[in-house]
Design a protein around this motif. Structure first.
Motif, PDB file in Angstrom:
ATOM      1  N   VAL A 175      11.076  -4.264  -7.453  1.00 59.50           N
ATOM      2  CA  VAL A 175      12.182  -3.366  -7.139  1.00 59.50           C
ATOM      3  C   VAL A 175      12.559  -3.431  -5.660  1.00 59.50           C
ATOM      4  CG1 VAL A 175      11.621  -1.753  -8.990  1.00 59.50           C
ATOM      5  CG2 VAL A 175      10.587  -1.428  -6.735  1.00 59.50           C
ATOM      6  N   GLN A 176      13.804  -3.026  -5.382  1.00 57.75           N
ATOM      7  CA  GLN A 176      14.252  -2.863  -3.999  1.00 57.75           C
ATOM      8  C   GLN A 176      14.468  -1.383  -3.742  1.00 57.75           C
ATOM      9  OE1 GLN A 176      16.779  -5.757  -1.974  1.00 57.75           O
ATOM     10  NE2 GLN A 176      18.245  -4.126  -1.573  1.00 57.75           N
ATOM     11  N   LEU A 177      14.012  -0.915  -2.583  1.00 56.30           N
ATOM     12  CA  LEU A 177      14.117   0.489  -2.221  1.00 56.30           C
ATOM     13  C   LEU A 177      15.394   0.751  -1.435  1.00 56.30           C
ATOM     14  CD1 LEU A 177      10.410   1.156  -1.166  1.00 56.30           C
ATOM     15  CD2 LEU A 177      11.447   1.347  -3.437  1.00 56.30           C
ATOM     16  N   SER A 178      15.699   2.018  -1.274  1.00 60.54           N
ATOM     17  CA  SER A 178      16.923   2.407  -0.573  1.00 60.54           C
ATOM     18  C   SER A 178      16.911   2.022   0.904  1.00 60.54           C
ATOM     19  CB  SER A 178      17.152   3.919  -0.716  1.00 60.54           C
ATOM     20  OG  SER A 178      15.994   4.642  -0.350  1.00 60.54           O
ATOM     21  N   ASN A 179      15.744   1.728   1.472  1.00 58.12           N
ATOM     22  CA  ASN A 179      15.659   1.275   2.859  1.00 58.12           C
ATOM     23  C   ASN A 179      15.591  -0.253   2.975  1.00 58.12           C
ATOM     24  OD1 ASN A 179      13.110   0.727   1.959  1.00 58.12           O
ATOM     25  ND2 ASN A 179      12.028   1.908   3.522  1.00 58.12           N
ATOM     26  N   LYS A 180      15.871  -0.942   1.847  1.00 58.66           N
ATOM     27  CA  LYS A 180      15.928  -2.413   1.751  1.00 58.66           C
ATOM     28  C   LYS A 180      14.558  -3.077   1.626  1.00 58.66           C
ATOM     29  CE  LYS A 180      20.385  -2.261   2.186  1.00 58.66           C
ATOM     30  NZ  LYS A 180      21.231  -2.374   0.976  1.00 58.66           N
ATOM     31  N   GLU A 181      13.474  -2.302   1.627  1.00 61.65           N
ATOM     32  CA  GLU A 181      12.156  -2.897   1.393  1.00 61.65           C
ATOM     33  C   GLU A 181      12.043  -3.296  -0.082  1.00 61.65           C
ATOM     34  OE1 GLU A 181       9.025  -1.032   4.530  1.00 61.65           O
ATOM     35  OE2 GLU A 181       9.583   0.281   2.865  1.00 61.65           O
ATOM     36  N   LYS A 218      11.451   8.364 -12.189  1.00 67.93           N
ATOM     37  CA  LYS A 218      12.311   7.542 -11.338  1.00 67.93           C
ATOM     38  C   LYS A 218      11.723   7.349  -9.938  1.00 67.93           C
ATOM     39  CE  LYS A 218      16.728   8.483 -13.615  1.00 67.93           C
ATOM     40  NZ  LYS A 218      18.123   8.955 -13.435  1.00 67.93           N
ATOM     41  N   LEU A 219      10.591   8.011  -9.693  1.00 72.57           N
ATOM     42  CA  LEU A 219       9.944   7.911  -8.388  1.00 72.57           C
ATOM     43  C   LEU A 219       8.476   7.490  -8.570  1.00 72.57           C
ATOM     44  CD1 LEU A 219      11.373  11.183  -6.774  1.00 72.57           C
ATOM     45  CD2 LEU A 219      12.122   8.826  -6.339  1.00 72.57           C
ATOM     46  N   PRO A 220       8.236   6.239  -8.931  1.00 72.73           N
ATOM     47  CA  PRO A 220       6.881   5.764  -9.199  1.00 72.73           C
ATOM     48  C   PRO A 220       6.098   5.428  -7.922  1.00 72.73           C
ATOM     49  CG  PRO A 220       8.424   3.974  -9.472  1.00 72.73           C
ATOM     50  CD  PRO A 220       9.252   5.198  -9.149  1.00 72.73           C
ATOM     51  N   VAL A 221       4.866   4.995  -8.124  1.00 70.72           N
ATOM     52  CA  VAL A 221       4.052   4.452  -7.032  1.00 70.72           C
ATOM     53  C   VAL A 221       4.421   2.982  -6.885  1.00 70.72           C
ATOM     54  CG1 VAL A 221       1.715   3.946  -6.244  1.00 70.72           C
ATOM     55  CG2 VAL A 221       2.185   6.074  -7.496  1.00 70.72           C
ATOM     56  N   VAL A 222       4.722   2.553  -5.643  1.00 66.36           N
ATOM     57  CA  VAL A 222       5.191   1.186  -5.392  1.00 66.36           C
ATOM     58  C   VAL A 222       4.341   0.521  -4.313  1.00 66.36           C
ATOM     59  CG1 VAL A 222       7.142  -0.236  -4.604  1.00 66.36           C
ATOM     60  CG2 VAL A 222       7.561   1.801  -6.009  1.00 66.36           C
ATOM     61  N   LYS A 223       3.944  -0.732  -4.557  1.00 65.17           N
ATOM     62  CA  LYS A 223       3.300  -1.536  -3.504  1.00 65.17           C
ATOM     63  C   LYS A 223       4.401  -2.300  -2.781  1.00 65.17           C
ATOM     64  CE  LYS A 223       0.903  -5.410  -4.243  1.00 65.17           C
ATOM     65  NZ  LYS A 223      -0.206  -6.337  -4.568  1.00 65.17           N
ATOM     66  N   LEU A 236      13.584   8.429  -0.043  1.00 67.88           N
ATOM     67  CA  LEU A 236      13.343   7.029  -0.402  1.00 67.88           C
ATOM     68  C   LEU A 236      13.340   6.902  -1.920  1.00 67.88           C
ATOM     69  CD1 LEU A 236      12.810   4.382   1.097  1.00 67.88           C
ATOM     70  CD2 LEU A 236      10.367   4.838   0.896  1.00 67.88           C
ATOM     71  N   SER A 237      14.093   5.943  -2.435  1.00 64.90           N
ATOM     72  CA  SER A 237      14.194   5.780  -3.887  1.00 64.90           C
ATOM     73  C   SER A 237      14.398   4.311  -4.232  1.00 64.90           C
ATOM     74  CB  SER A 237      15.357   6.606  -4.435  1.00 64.90           C
ATOM     75  OG  SER A 237      16.580   6.155  -3.859  1.00 64.90           O
ATOM     76  N   ILE A 238      14.354   4.012  -5.517  1.00 66.99           N
ATOM     77  CA  ILE A 238      14.624   2.658  -6.008  1.00 66.99           C
ATOM     78  C   ILE A 238      16.129   2.517  -6.223  1.00 66.99           C
ATOM     79  CG2 ILE A 238      14.320   1.071  -7.945  1.00 66.99           C
ATOM     80  CD1 ILE A 238      11.513   2.265  -8.297  1.00 66.99           C
ATOM     81  N   THR A 239      16.683   1.446  -5.667  1.00 68.73           N
ATOM     82  CA  THR A 239      18.124   1.220  -5.839  1.00 68.73           C
ATOM     83  C   THR A 239      18.428   0.122  -6.847  1.00 68.73           C
ATOM     84  OG1 THR A 239      18.118  -0.277  -3.934  1.00 68.73           O
ATOM     85  CG2 THR A 239      18.711   2.027  -3.532  1.00 68.73           C
ATOM     86  N   SER A 240      17.472  -0.799  -7.049  1.00 68.44           N
ATOM     87  CA  SER A 240      17.725  -1.878  -8.016  1.00 68.44           C
ATOM     88  C   SER A 240      16.415  -2.514  -8.464  1.00 68.44           C
ATOM     89  CB  SER A 240      18.640  -2.955  -7.414  1.00 68.44           C
ATOM     90  OG  SER A 240      18.006  -3.588  -6.313  1.00 68.44           O
ATOM     91  N   VAL A 241      16.479  -3.132  -9.639  1.00 66.01           N
ATOM     92  CA  VAL A 241      15.359  -3.923 -10.160  1.00 66.01           C
ATOM     93  C   VAL A 241      15.670  -5.383  -9.894  1.00 66.01           C
ATOM     94  CG1 VAL A 241      14.059  -4.562 -12.213  1.00 66.01           C
ATOM     95  CG2 VAL A 241      14.834  -2.215 -11.921  1.00 66.01           C
ATOM     96  N   LEU A 242      14.703  -6.121  -9.373  1.00 68.37           N
ATOM     97  CA  LEU A 242      14.926  -7.507  -8.971  1.00 68.37           C
ATOM     98  C   LEU A 242      14.601  -8.471 -10.098  1.00 68.37           C
ATOM     99  CD1 LEU A 242      13.249  -7.242  -5.459  1.00 68.37           C
ATOM    100  CD2 LEU A 242      15.701  -7.236  -5.948  1.00 68.37           C
TER     101      LEU A 242
END
Length: 421
Positions: free
Chosen positions: A346-352, A365-370, A397-403
């Motif tokens: 996934v890509q986060l709202s801060n582009k990470e 919609k707000l999971p644990v992310v590495k 901070l949130s997920i904006t898209s699935v890669l």
């Protein structure tokens, strides 16, 4: 087989039911053959209006004495009250191990068990497929220990197996597909509160539903491009080919064979091999069809490229709304895997960029992310793990898209894959 007909008042934990006096559709359970594990199951039957039932005393507990048949209602209530009090007073150490639910574990703790299970399931699938390919007799009972072990793992933490199901595969294989459909269908059976017999039937169907592929050109599995008319005709035959092989070489129940027969049928009649419609398809077949469809999409097993788990769920949701797939089964699968399934890049709202490691049940919609890539697209020297539901930042901070990892540049350093080492 020693069958007895008894009133519902005599039903108790440990008895094996073979028949109810209500129709299947009114039953709280998917199948009328089941062993009573707890008082809650008895309560469900009472609420469903069951008054009489048949039990098989060779498979479960018998009625204690003939006198029990004429107990009056007050006596039953007194007994129940005494049993409830005894259960409260009973030390935990004396409780039956079978009635205790497995303790919950973290995803990290359960992942090792899940990887071991994956290896065992795929090894057995390969052995069974090799035997059936050579028309040798196969004993389906050897699957049973894996069913029990998988159910236990899922009850401890169902996300560990989900990671292994959703990881990207280099090559399509029947053993991989067996593992995914086997694990998913048992997971969904827990979600739908299906009985033991239903779980057994679905799990066995997962092992044997694609037996017919063993007699087909394997380059067609995962072709990932449109089939020709002749190829499509050939693939449609895998169901009938598999059924013939299984009838000769493996003893399976009629319900397992029916699930296998119907696992590519669709509610709108667009499926194969018989073009059955909604009411003509067994409820367990409807559940299994959803699981098979999901794995086909995620791993590109047929005539189209693989899609992300998120994309597969979106596809299933659309097909359920169009009355092609069973909506309750699709809803259960989405609930299990969540909006962003474990293992999703996934890509986060801060582009990470990062990988979904664990789902927060309260805030899916707000999971644990590495997080493995920073805002500039550079790989972190040391990945960081963040819980989007709990992290405190100036900006949410949130997920904006699935890669889609097949897209060039999505994962330049090949870091957005689940590390199973």
């Amino acid at each position: 087989m020693a069958v007895k007909k008894i009133p519902i008042s005599l039903l108790k934990v440990g008895m094996y039911i073979t028949q109810l006096d209500i129709s299947w559709i009114d039953s709280p359970f998917m199948y009328h053959h089941l062993k009573i594990k707890n008082a809650a199951q008895i309560d469900k039957l009472l609420k469903a209006g069951v008054k009489q039932l048949s039990i098989d005393t060779s498979k479960g507990v018998d009625v204690e004495t003939p006198a029990d048949v004429i107990r009056d209602k007050s006596s039953q209530e007194t007994d129940k009250s005494q049993e409830d009090q005894a259960a409260k007073d009973k030390p935990v150490s004396e409780a039956s191990a079978k009635e205790k639910l497995p303790e919950r574990t973290s995803i990290g703790q359960e992942l090792g068990v899940a990887k071991e299970l994956k290896g065992k399931v795929e090894k057995l699938a390969d052995e069974i497929n090799e035997a059936l390919k050579n028309d040798k007799v196969v004993d389906a009972r050897q699957v049973s220990p894996l069913i029990d072990a998988t159910l236990s793992s899922l009850q401890r933490n169902n996300q560990a197996l989900a990671i292994l199901i959703n990881i990207q595969r280099k090559d399509a294989s029947l053993a991989n597909h067996t593992f995914a459909s086997f694990s998913l269908v048992l997971s969904i059976s827990i979600k739908l509160s299906l009985g033991d017999d239903a779980q057994q039937a679905l799990a066995l169907a997962a092992f044997f539903h694609d037996t017919g592929w063993l007699k087909l050109p394997m380059h067609l599995l995962g072709k990932a491009s449109p089939y020709t008319a002749s190829e499509k005709k050939l693939i449609y035959q895998h169901v009938s080919i598999g059924l013939r092989s299984l009838k000769q070489n493996c003893e399976l129940s009629s319900i397992v064979m029916r699930i296998i027969t119907e696992h590519h049928e669709h509610l709108d009649g667009s499926g194969y091999p018989s073009g059955l419609k909604s009411d003509q398809i067994h409820p367990l077949s409807k559940v299994f069809a959803v699981v098979v469809r999901y794995d086909e999409l995620v791993h590109g097993l047929l005539d189209r490229p693989a899609v992300t788990p998120h994309g597969a769920l979106a596809n299933l949701y659309k097909e359920a709304k169009n009355e092609k797939l069973d909506e309750p089964s699709v809803s259960a699968l989405i609930s299990l895997l969540s909006v962003y399934p474990v293992g999703s890049a996934v890509q986060l709202s801060n582009k990470e960029k990062g990988i979904v490691l664990e789902i927060d049940a309260d805030q899916p919609k707000l999971p644990v992310v590495k997080v493995v890539y920073d805002m500039a697209g550079m790989a972190h020297i040391k990945p960081k793990v963040i819980n989007l539901a709990k992290i405190k930042t100036d900006k949410e901070l949130s997920i904006t898209s699935v890669l889609d990892l097949t897209v060039p540049g999505a994962d330049p350093a090949q870091l957005l894959r689940v590390d199973l080492s």
